[in-house]
Design a protein around this motif. Structure first.
Motif, PDB file in Angstrom:
ATOM      1  N   GLY A 234       7.341  15.490  -2.598  1.00  0.00           N
ATOM      2  CA  GLY A 234       8.748  15.122  -2.479  1.00  0.00           C
ATOM      3  C   GLY A 234       9.037  13.676  -2.134  1.00  0.00           C
ATOM      4  N   TRP A 235       8.087  12.971  -1.537  1.00  0.00           N
ATOM      5  CA  TRP A 235       8.337  11.571  -1.166  1.00  0.00           C
ATOM      6  C   TRP A 235       8.264  10.616  -2.355  1.00  0.00           C
ATOM      7  N   VAL A 236       7.496  10.965  -3.398  1.00  0.00           N
ATOM      8  CA  VAL A 236       7.203  10.003  -4.470  1.00  0.00           C
ATOM      9  C   VAL A 236       8.438   9.595  -5.269  1.00  0.00           C
ATOM     10  N   PRO A 237       9.262  10.530  -5.784  1.00  0.00           N
ATOM     11  CA  PRO A 237      10.406  10.093  -6.599  1.00  0.00           C
ATOM     12  C   PRO A 237      11.453   9.312  -5.813  1.00  0.00           C
ATOM     13  N   GLU A 238      11.453   9.451  -4.489  1.00  0.00           N
ATOM     14  CA  GLU A 238      12.415   8.708  -3.670  1.00  0.00           C
ATOM     15  C   GLU A 238      11.907   7.312  -3.307  1.00  0.00           C
ATOM     16  N   VAL A 239      10.610   7.205  -3.096  1.00  0.00           N
ATOM     17  CA  VAL A 239      10.042   5.950  -2.608  1.00  0.00           C
ATOM     18  C   VAL A 239       9.963   4.894  -3.700  1.00  0.00           C
ATOM     19  N   HIS A 240       9.554   5.272  -4.903  1.00  0.00           N
ATOM     20  CA  HIS A 240       9.334   4.275  -5.949  1.00  0.00           C
ATOM     21  C   HIS A 240      10.585   3.483  -6.322  1.00  0.00           C
ATOM     22  N   PRO A 241      11.740   4.115  -6.494  1.00  0.00           N
ATOM     23  CA  PRO A 241      12.919   3.307  -6.817  1.00  0.00           C
ATOM     24  C   PRO A 241      13.332   2.359  -5.698  1.00  0.00           C
ATOM     25  N   ALA A 242      13.016   2.724  -4.441  1.00  0.00           N
ATOM     26  CA  ALA A 242      13.451   1.917  -3.302  1.00  0.00           C
ATOM     27  C   ALA A 242      12.497   0.769  -2.996  1.00  0.00           C
ATOM     28  N   ALA A 243      11.215   0.932  -3.301  1.00  0.00           N
ATOM     29  CA  ALA A 243      10.216  -0.070  -2.939  1.00  0.00           C
ATOM     30  C   ALA A 243      10.298  -1.281  -3.871  1.00  0.00           C
ATOM     31  N   PRO A 244       9.867  -2.467  -3.401  1.00  0.00           N
ATOM     32  CA  PRO A 244       9.783  -3.635  -4.293  1.00  0.00           C
ATOM     33  C   PRO A 244       8.866  -3.333  -5.472  1.00  0.00           C
ATOM     34  N   ALA A 245       9.168  -3.906  -6.630  1.00  0.00           N
ATOM     35  CA  ALA A 245       8.416  -3.595  -7.850  1.00  0.00           C
ATOM     36  C   ALA A 245       6.905  -3.804  -7.714  1.00  0.00           C
ATOM     37  N   PRO A 246       6.418  -4.908  -7.106  1.00  0.00           N
ATOM     38  CA  PRO A 246       4.961  -5.054  -7.010  1.00  0.00           C
ATOM     39  C   PRO A 246       4.324  -3.988  -6.127  1.00  0.00           C
ATOM     40  N   PHE A 247       5.061  -3.543  -5.111  1.00  0.00           N
ATOM     41  CA  PHE A 247       4.488  -2.503  -4.268  1.00  0.00           C
ATOM     42  C   PHE A 247       4.609  -1.140  -4.934  1.00  0.00           C
ATOM     43  N   SER A 248       5.649  -0.928  -5.746  1.00  0.00           N
ATOM     44  CA  SER A 248       5.726   0.300  -6.536  1.00  0.00           C
ATOM     45  C   SER A 248       4.519   0.412  -7.452  1.00  0.00           C
ATOM     46  N   ALA A 249       4.113  -0.725  -8.046  1.00  0.00           N
ATOM     47  CA  ALA A 249       2.937  -0.728  -8.914  1.00  0.00           C
ATOM     48  C   ALA A 249       1.694  -0.299  -8.149  1.00  0.00           C
ATOM     49  N   LEU A 250       1.563  -0.763  -6.910  1.00  0.00           N
ATOM     50  CA  LEU A 250       0.410  -0.391  -6.094  1.00  0.00           C
ATOM     51  C   LEU A 250       0.493   1.059  -5.635  1.00  0.00           C
ATOM     52  N   LEU A 251       1.686   1.491  -5.236  1.00  0.00           N
ATOM     53  CA  LEU A 251       1.857   2.882  -4.835  1.00  0.00           C
ATOM     54  C   LEU A 251       1.416   3.818  -5.944  1.00  0.00           C
ATOM     55  N   SER A 252       1.906   3.534  -7.145  1.00  0.00           N
ATOM     56  CA  SER A 252       1.620   4.414  -8.267  1.00  0.00           C
ATOM     57  C   SER A 252       0.207   4.228  -8.785  1.00  0.00           C
ATOM     58  N   GLY A 253      -0.274   2.979  -8.759  1.00  0.00           N
ATOM     59  CA  GLY A 253      -1.571   2.694  -9.351  1.00  0.00           C
ATOM     60  C   GLY A 253      -2.756   3.100  -8.501  1.00  0.00           C
ATOM     61  N   VAL A 254      -2.727   2.790  -7.193  1.00  0.00           N
ATOM     62  CA  VAL A 254      -3.917   3.044  -6.373  1.00  0.00           C
ATOM     63  C   VAL A 254      -3.643   3.817  -5.092  1.00  0.00           C
ATOM     64  N   MET A 255      -2.397   3.857  -4.607  1.00  0.00           N
ATOM     65  CA  MET A 255      -2.159   4.515  -3.326  1.00  0.00           C
ATOM     66  C   MET A 255      -1.999   6.022  -3.460  1.00  0.00           C
ATOM     67  N   VAL A 256      -1.280   6.482  -4.472  1.00  0.00           N
ATOM     68  CA  VAL A 256      -1.255   7.922  -4.732  1.00  0.00           C
ATOM     69  C   VAL A 256      -2.664   8.387  -5.098  1.00  0.00           C
ATOM     70  N   ALA A 257      -3.383   7.549  -5.850  1.00  0.00           N
ATOM     71  CA  ALA A 257      -4.754   7.890  -6.231  1.00  0.00           C
ATOM     72  C   ALA A 257      -5.669   8.017  -5.019  1.00  0.00           C
ATOM     73  N   ALA A 258      -5.320   7.390  -3.889  1.00  0.00           N
ATOM     74  CA  ALA A 258      -6.151   7.502  -2.694  1.00  0.00           C
ATOM     75  C   ALA A 258      -6.264   8.949  -2.236  1.00  0.00           C
ATOM     76  N   GLY A 259      -5.186   9.717  -2.405  1.00  0.00           N
ATOM     77  CA  GLY A 259      -5.252  11.134  -2.042  1.00  0.00           C
ATOM     78  C   GLY A 259      -6.224  11.885  -2.934  1.00  0.00           C
ATOM     79  N   SER A 260      -6.170  11.617  -4.246  1.00  0.00           N
ATOM     80  CA  SER A 260      -7.104  12.263  -5.180  1.00  0.00           C
ATOM     81  C   SER A 260      -8.541  11.825  -4.890  1.00  0.00           C
ATOM     82  N   PHE A 261      -8.720  10.541  -4.600  1.00  0.00           N
ATOM     83  CA  PHE A 261     -10.034  10.014  -4.273  1.00  0.00           C
ATOM     84  C   PHE A 261     -10.602  10.713  -3.031  1.00  0.00           C
TER      85      PHE A 261
END
Length: 501
Positions: A234-261
């Protein structure tokens, strides 16, 4: 259990320490001027990236670099160890952070909170490298929780009501997940002591199965919050629009992946595949992952706000990884590991482009992208490459991981889940190709625009970062079979997981 020998090396510690030093020195470095400070931070991030790539070379050469960090008690210590999976993820993290830092130069122009942003940005880089190279559960817990908490100031950077709401939701989810992770780590410590990650698992035969099952549930659910598996997303669709674009890229690219890792570490190097298969938890993860692949993609199709559409896409794409892990299918797991890296650059590029569209054209919605292909050609070229890569069009990198996962699912006798993978790819085409069509084949709005509001390409540093992700996605697809590339490292890691080396 398979024991893994390691070679003492200070390189992992130095690579983690460089961006952390940058975080401490951000404020004093303001004396260098804005340009001077950015150059200083880029040098530190570049050196950390160089070390991360050097560690990849070391792992390919058969070396497992390791270093001790801190011993709390005779039974509990923090240490770093770089194996094939950690080397791959660490290099991905560093490269994407370096690109995001370049992007931030143009994005943060005239931002009054730039110093705060850069300090937490650099700290997040260092702590996430610690996650990549953690040598045991306790080290993973410490670095994972630190980077998760430090992400909060970056999420609420704009200090708008929407950003504060998104940050509040994020911190509630992350602290709840972190509590479950802590409980799982305590149970594992009680059952096995402070053991390094070991392919095949760390538990002795005869360990209490009820406690094992409880620890497994806690760790999967806790890390599943960061991995955004439904219903913990539930946090993901709310956080990405609010975060700065470069940090959205990191959230989506490697930070969500940290949970899978982290879930990969838990399944294959804490419990081990044979034990994990007996606990009755993985069938639940299979169902949730398959549901997430399809349902999140459906929700992406229906979403008009671009960054929210991309956020739903991330939830769907990362669920591929969890599906492969839950099936314990070796080839599929190798494809999933490669997909983490490939997705990082593809989705990072899409979020970079979303920031460029917002900056250069004031566009935040898919429906407003008509005619932008002719007016912002470089931005839309990068967007198109990334979109086709996420769909899985060859020879782009996104095709490689999905192809290998598909082959692995067939080899393991799971044709139904192959249909889930193909359905997710079809839905990805439905939510990513319409923006491309609108940009290139729909006429621009007929309403005349004032000169100052006409779409233009964004700042050069932002544009170069977006184009770099597109180039990386092409090269990673064309060079997928080369030694040291993501698929090669993924196969090396899987061979260890399943007892092949």
């Amino acid at each position: 259990m398979m024991q893994v020998s390691a070679t003492h090396s200070l390189l992992p510690l130095l690579a983690v320490g460089l961006p952390l030093a940058g975080a401490v020195l951000v404020a004093p470095a303001a004396r260098l001027g804005r340009a001077g400070r950015f150059v200083f931070l880029l040098v530190l991030a570049g050196l950390a990236t160089g070390l991360a790539l050097a560690l990849v070379v070391a792992v390919v050469s058969g070396i497992t670099p390791a270093t001790a960090l801190l011993r709390f008690t005779p039974q509990a210590a923090l240490h770093l160890r770089v194996d094939a999976m950690g080397a791959l993820y660490g290099a991905t993290v560093s490269l994407l952070f370096l690109l995001a830092l370049c992007y931030s130069w143009g994005y943060l122009k005239d931002d009054p909170h730039e110093t705060r942003y850069l300090a937490f940005f650099m700290a997040s880089h260092g702590w996430l490298l610690g996650v990549a190279w953690a040598g045991n559960l306790l080290t993973l817990l410490v670095f994972y929780e630190l980077f998760s908490i430090l992400a909060y100031p970056l999420i609420v950077h704009a200090e708008t009501p929407a950003a504060i709401r998104a940050g509040t939701r994020y911190i509630v989810y992350i602290l709840s997940g972190g509590t479950l992770v802590l409980l799982g780590v305590i149970l594992c410590f009680f059952l096995a002591g402070d053991r390094p990650f070991t392919p095949g698992g760390v538990f002795a035969p005869g360990t209490d199965p009820a406690l094992l099952r409880t620890a497994f549930w806690c760790l999967l659910a806790g890390f599943g919050v960061k991995a955004a598996v439904m219903p913990l997303h539930g946090w993901v669709p709310e956080v990405h629009p609010a975060a700065p674009a470069p940090f959205s890229a990191l959230l989506s690219g490697v930070m969500v992946a940290a949970g899978s890792f982290a879930i990969l570490r838990v399944v294959f190097e804490v419990f081990g595949a044979p034990l994990a298969a007996t606990l009755g938890v993985l069938p639940w993860l299979q169902g949730l992952a398959a549901l997430t692949v399809v349902l999140a993609a459906v929700l992406a199709v229906t979403e008009d706000e671009l960054k929210r559409r991309l956020a739903w896409s991330t939830i769907s794409q990362m669920a591929y990884v969890l599906l492969a892990v839950s099936l314990l299918a070796p080839t599929a797991v190798a494809g999933a590991l490669a997909h983490i890296t490939h997705h990082a650059f593809l989705k990072g590029g899409l979020f970079f482009c979303a920031g460029l569209l917002a900056t250069g054209a004031g566009v935040h919605r898919v429906s407003a992208m008509r005619g932008l292909g002719r007016r912002m050609p470089f931005t839309m070229a990068a967007f198109t490459v990334a979109a086709l890569g996420i769909v899985g069009v060859p020879p782009l990198s996104g095709f490689i991981g999905k192809w290998v996962m598909g082959v692995g699912l067939v080899e393991a006798g799971h044709p139904l889940y192959l249909l889930v993978l193909l359905g997710g790819a079809l839905l990805a085409a439905m939510y990513l190709l319409p923006p491309v069509w609108l940009a290139y084949f729909s006429p621009a709005p007929e309403t005349p625009e004032p000169a100052e509001r006409r779409p233009v390409e964004g700042p050069r540093s932002m544009l170069l970062a977006a184009l770099a992700t597109a180039v990386a996605s092409i090269l990673l697809g064309l060079a997928a079979a080369w030694p040291g590339m993501p698929l090669s490292l993924a196969h090396r890691a899987v061979a260890a997981f399943f007892g092949g080396g």
